[in-house]
Design a protein around this motif. Structure first.
Motif, PDB file in Angstrom:
ATOM      1  N   PRO A 181     -14.581   0.401  -9.422  1.00 36.64           N
ATOM      2  CA  PRO A 181     -13.962   0.407  -8.307  1.00 36.64           C
ATOM      3  C   PRO A 181     -12.443  -0.104  -7.874  1.00 36.64           C
ATOM      4  O   PRO A 181     -11.684  -0.317  -8.951  1.00 36.64           O
ATOM      5  N   CYS A 182     -12.046   0.274  -6.819  1.00 39.62           N
ATOM      6  CA  CYS A 182     -10.713   0.134  -6.270  1.00 39.62           C
ATOM      7  C   CYS A 182     -10.551  -0.914  -5.135  1.00 39.62           C
ATOM      8  O   CYS A 182     -11.018  -0.637  -4.035  1.00 39.62           O
ATOM      9  N   PHE A 183      -9.963  -2.004  -5.774  1.00 36.18           N
ATOM     10  CA  PHE A 183      -9.915  -3.261  -4.337  1.00 36.18           C
ATOM     11  C   PHE A 183      -8.388  -3.276  -4.088  1.00 36.18           C
ATOM     12  O   PHE A 183      -7.448  -3.170  -4.822  1.00 36.18           O
ATOM     13  N   PHE A 184      -8.369  -3.072  -2.796  1.00 37.62           N
ATOM     14  CA  PHE A 184      -7.050  -3.264  -2.078  1.00 37.62           C
ATOM     15  C   PHE A 184      -6.754  -4.448  -1.462  1.00 37.62           C
ATOM     16  O   PHE A 184      -7.522  -5.141  -0.872  1.00 37.62           O
ATOM     17  N   ALA A 185      -5.259  -4.885  -1.569  1.00 30.30           N
ATOM     18  CA  ALA A 185      -4.679  -6.108  -0.928  1.00 30.30           C
ATOM     19  C   ALA A 185      -3.427  -5.837  -0.142  1.00 30.30           C
ATOM     20  O   ALA A 185      -2.609  -5.215  -0.938  1.00 30.30           O
ATOM     21  N   GLY A 186      -3.184  -6.389   0.840  1.00 32.40           N
ATOM     22  CA  GLY A 186      -1.792  -6.135   1.361  1.00 32.40           C
ATOM     23  C   GLY A 186      -1.064  -7.496   0.872  1.00 32.40           C
ATOM     24  O   GLY A 186      -1.778  -8.783   1.143  1.00 32.40           O
ATOM     25  N   VAL A 187       0.126  -7.415   0.596  1.00 38.09           N
ATOM     26  CA  VAL A 187       1.077  -8.700   0.160  1.00 38.09           C
ATOM     27  C   VAL A 187       2.258  -8.523   0.946  1.00 38.09           C
ATOM     28  O   VAL A 187       3.238  -7.906   0.675  1.00 38.09           O
ATOM     29  N   PRO A 188       2.152  -9.437   2.250  1.00 33.15           N
ATOM     30  CA  PRO A 188       3.606  -9.316   2.808  1.00 33.15           C
ATOM     31  C   PRO A 188       4.755 -10.375   2.336  1.00 33.15           C
ATOM     32  O   PRO A 188       4.089 -11.358   1.951  1.00 33.15           O
ATOM     33  N   GLY A 189       5.908  -9.757   2.176  1.00 31.19           N
ATOM     34  CA  GLY A 189       7.059 -10.888   1.848  1.00 31.19           C
ATOM     35  C   GLY A 189       8.149  -9.891   1.105  1.00 31.19           C
ATOM     36  O   GLY A 189       7.922  -8.742   0.812  1.00 31.19           O
ATOM     37  N   SER A 190       9.046 -10.604   0.789  1.00 28.89           N
ATOM     38  CA  SER A 190      10.193  -9.916   0.138  1.00 28.89           C
ATOM     39  C   SER A 190       9.997  -9.540  -1.266  1.00 28.89           C
ATOM     40  O   SER A 190       9.829 -10.447  -1.887  1.00 28.89           O
ATOM     41  N   PHE A 191      10.406  -8.299  -1.769  1.00 23.97           N
ATOM     42  CA  PHE A 191      10.391  -8.218  -3.242  1.00 23.97           C
ATOM     43  C   PHE A 191      11.533  -8.818  -3.896  1.00 23.97           C
ATOM     44  O   PHE A 191      11.794  -8.914  -5.074  1.00 23.97           O
ATOM     45  N   TYR A 192      12.279  -9.491  -2.967  1.00 26.36           N
ATOM     46  CA  TYR A 192      13.524 -10.308  -3.588  1.00 26.36           C
ATOM     47  C   TYR A 192      13.061 -11.702  -3.833  1.00 26.36           C
ATOM     48  O   TYR A 192      13.766 -12.819  -3.415  1.00 26.36           O
ATOM     49  N   ASN A 246       2.593  -4.226  -0.971  1.00 30.18           N
ATOM     50  CA  ASN A 246       3.712  -4.886  -0.442  1.00 30.18           C
ATOM     51  C   ASN A 246       4.534  -4.382   0.385  1.00 30.18           C
ATOM     52  O   ASN A 246       5.184  -3.310   0.167  1.00 30.18           O
ATOM     53  N   ASP A 247       5.050  -5.059   1.346  1.00 28.35           N
ATOM     54  CA  ASP A 247       6.162  -4.710   2.135  1.00 28.35           C
ATOM     55  C   ASP A 247       6.452  -5.859   3.073  1.00 28.35           C
ATOM     56  O   ASP A 247       5.800  -7.111   2.866  1.00 28.35           O
ATOM     57  N   LEU A 248       7.687  -5.734   3.938  1.00 31.19           N
ATOM     58  CA  LEU A 248       7.812  -7.067   4.686  1.00 31.19           C
ATOM     59  C   LEU A 248       6.791  -7.431   5.643  1.00 31.19           C
ATOM     60  O   LEU A 248       6.385  -6.367   5.972  1.00 31.19           O
ATOM     61  N   PRO A 249       7.002  -8.628   5.919  1.00 25.49           N
ATOM     62  CA  PRO A 249       5.772  -9.032   7.229  1.00 25.49           C
ATOM     63  C   PRO A 249       5.841  -7.982   8.345  1.00 25.49           C
ATOM     64  O   PRO A 249       4.579  -7.899   8.880  1.00 25.49           O
ATOM     65  N   GLY A 250       6.874  -7.345   8.812  1.00 25.36           N
ATOM     66  CA  GLY A 250       6.814  -6.631  10.098  1.00 25.36           C
ATOM     67  C   GLY A 250       6.332  -5.206   9.758  1.00 25.36           C
ATOM     68  O   GLY A 250       6.124  -4.393  10.854  1.00 25.36           O
ATOM     69  N   ASN A 251       5.805  -4.935   8.643  1.00 25.34           N
ATOM     70  CA  ASN A 251       5.190  -3.708   8.170  1.00 25.34           C
ATOM     71  C   ASN A 251       3.837  -3.462   8.837  1.00 25.34           C
ATOM     72  O   ASN A 251       3.179  -4.523   9.326  1.00 25.34           O
ATOM     73  N   ASP A 252       3.828  -2.365   9.162  1.00 25.86           N
ATOM     74  CA  ASP A 252       2.385  -2.051  10.108  1.00 25.86           C
ATOM     75  C   ASP A 252       0.999  -2.071   8.868  1.00 25.86           C
ATOM     76  O   ASP A 252       0.386  -1.033   8.938  1.00 25.86           O
ATOM     77  N   PHE A 253       0.685  -3.065   8.657  1.00 25.79           N
ATOM     78  CA  PHE A 253      -0.174  -3.291   7.564  1.00 25.79           C
ATOM     79  C   PHE A 253      -1.801  -3.006   8.152  1.00 25.79           C
ATOM     80  O   PHE A 253      -2.545  -2.539   7.405  1.00 25.79           O
ATOM     81  N   ASN A 254      -1.981  -3.248   9.483  1.00 19.00           N
ATOM     82  CA  ASN A 254      -3.117  -2.813  10.073  1.00 19.00           C
ATOM     83  C   ASN A 254      -3.371  -1.298  10.169  1.00 19.00           C
ATOM     84  O   ASN A 254      -4.534  -0.990   9.926  1.00 19.00           O
ATOM     85  N   ALA A 255      -2.182  -0.368  10.117  1.00 22.87           N
ATOM     86  CA  ALA A 255      -2.409   0.850  10.306  1.00 22.87           C
ATOM     87  C   ALA A 255      -2.953   1.215   8.807  1.00 22.87           C
ATOM     88  O   ALA A 255      -3.998   1.991   8.381  1.00 22.87           O
ATOM     89  N   ALA A 257       0.931  -2.681  -8.283  1.00 20.58           N
ATOM     90  CA  ALA A 257       1.743  -3.034  -7.092  1.00 20.58           C
ATOM     91  C   ALA A 257       2.635  -1.886  -6.626  1.00 20.58           C
ATOM     92  O   ALA A 257       3.223  -1.491  -7.408  1.00 20.58           O
ATOM     93  N   ASP A 258       2.555  -1.646  -5.272  1.00 22.69           N
ATOM     94  CA  ASP A 258       3.245  -0.798  -4.747  1.00 22.69           C
ATOM     95  C   ASP A 258       4.519  -1.608  -3.740  1.00 22.69           C
ATOM     96  O   ASP A 258       3.857  -2.138  -2.625  1.00 22.69           O
ATOM     97  N   LEU A 259       5.620  -1.733  -4.316  1.00 20.65           N
ATOM     98  CA  LEU A 259       6.584  -2.578  -3.571  1.00 20.65           C
ATOM     99  C   LEU A 259       7.489  -1.791  -2.372  1.00 20.65           C
ATOM    100  O   LEU A 259       8.000  -0.698  -2.807  1.00 20.65           O
ATOM    101  N   GLY A 260       7.068  -2.316  -1.102  1.00 20.44           N
ATOM    102  CA  GLY A 260       8.190  -1.674  -0.296  1.00 20.44           C
ATOM    103  C   GLY A 260       7.060  -0.034   0.200  1.00 20.44           C
ATOM    104  O   GLY A 260       7.717   0.572   0.305  1.00 20.44           O
ATOM    105  N   CYS A 261       5.832  -0.516   0.278  1.00 18.41           N
ATOM    106  CA  CYS A 261       4.965   0.537   0.590  1.00 18.41           C
ATOM    107  C   CYS A 261       5.025   1.358   1.822  1.00 18.41           C
ATOM    108  O   CYS A 261       4.348   2.321   2.069  1.00 18.41           O
TER     109      CYS A 261
END
Ligand SMILES: C[S@@+](CC[C@H](N)C(=O)[O-])C[C@H]1O[C@@H](n2cnc3c(N)ncnc32)[C@H](O)[C@@H]1O
Length: 280
Positions: free
Chosen positions: A126-137, A95-104, A55-59
């Motif tokens: 293989p390498c599977f990716f997923a976006g996880v919006p939310g606060s790491f707190y 992972n990042d906050l919901p306002g992050n540009d996950f689409n990019a 997991a990369d937090l605040g990506c």
């Protein structure tokens, strides 16, 4: 207003985007690469997991996002080749906050995966990716589901602007001339946030899992030393001038504070130690 609902780096790839203005953060990732590589390869050598969740937090979004994780995956691949092992499957959780540009990020994934395939050759992934919006707190992942947690230049962002900053007039962060009450309020918030961060990750990591955090910090034990807040101090000067010129109201400028704290190594160590004692 909740920080986690509004905070985000500028998306896209334009002139003012984070993608085009994050070379210092890239340098931080690059300088600390040996530490992250050593941690993840030790983890691999000790546990040989068939699937490896990173997991990369605040990506954020931009070139740094996939740079950090690609180096981690490549480090494991190098070791498993040397040992003649079959590749684990990788799950990369961004992972990042919901306002992050996950689409990019999502749009760049196909090209990235192609590059990785070329660099690592057959038999990897293989390498599977997923976006996880939310606060790491807070909890972001299932209990005991992560092998490796990585975060670069994220954890100095606080979950909220500390309470009790009424006397922080003329500044937008903790600076040399801030009253002791302001310095205390910032540190208290960091203590609460970082403790919660560690508690959540301790629940999410598997036994033997590893974590590498790059945190903007200060060398000095003096919390009001200039190195903690140089950039924000400059911004305060600019805002104060705008107040003098009547561009912004003084009241608004006085009520604005940045939710960032740059801890000293000792402060980080003492919170880690406290959590270790509490949870063992
Ligand atoms: C300076 S950027 C670093 C991004 C990237 N890791 C890098 O090294 O370039 C900090 C990131 O942390 C994210 N962030 C701040 N607070 C957060 C929180 N509570 N939960 C998740 N992400 C957070 C911000 O949205 C931002 O994208």
């Amino acid at each position: 207003m909740e920080v986690c609902q509004v905070l985000h780096m500028n998306g896209g790839r334009g002139e003012k985007s984070y993608a085009q203005n994050s070379s210092i953060q890239r340098k931080v990732i690059s300088m600390t690469k040996p530490i992250a590589k050593e941690a993840i390869t030790n983890l691999y050598r000790n546990t040989f997991p068939a699937s490896l969740a990173i997991a990369d937090l605040g990506c954020s979004s931009g070139p740094n996002t996939l740079y950090a994780v690609s180096e981690l995956v490549k480090a494991v691949d190098e070791v498993r080749r040397k040992l003649g092992h079959q590749s684990p499957e990788y799950q990369v959780l961004l992972n990042d906050l919901p306002g992050n540009d996950f689409n990019a990020i999502f749009k760049s994934l196909a090209g990235f995966q192609e590059d990785m395939r070329k660099q690592m050759g057959d038999g990897s992934g293989p390498c599977f990716f997923a976006g996880v919006p939310g606060s790491f707190y807070g909890r972001l992942f299932r209990r005991k589901s992560l092998h490796f947690v990585y975060s670069s230049c994220g954890v100095m962002w606080l979950s909220q602007v500390p309470e009790g900053l009424e006397d922080n007039k003329g500044s937008i962060c903790m600076v040399g001339k801030s009253p002791p009450s302001v310095v205390k309020a910032y540190y208290r918030q960091f203590q609460m946030d970082f403790s919660l961060f560690l508690k959540c990750r301790s629940e999410e990591l598997v036994a033997g899992g590893r974590m590498v955090l790059n945190i903007y910090s200060r060398k000095s034990e003096d919390p009001s030393s200039k190195e903690s807040c140089y950039i924000w101090d400059l911004l305060s000067v600019a805002l104060n001038e705008m107040v003098v010129e009547g561009i912004i109201e003084e009241e608004k400028s006085d009520s604005f504070n940045i939710p960032v704290y740059t801890p000293s190594p000792l402060e980080v160590e003492s919170i880690v130690e406290k959590e270790r004692v509490l949870h063992h």
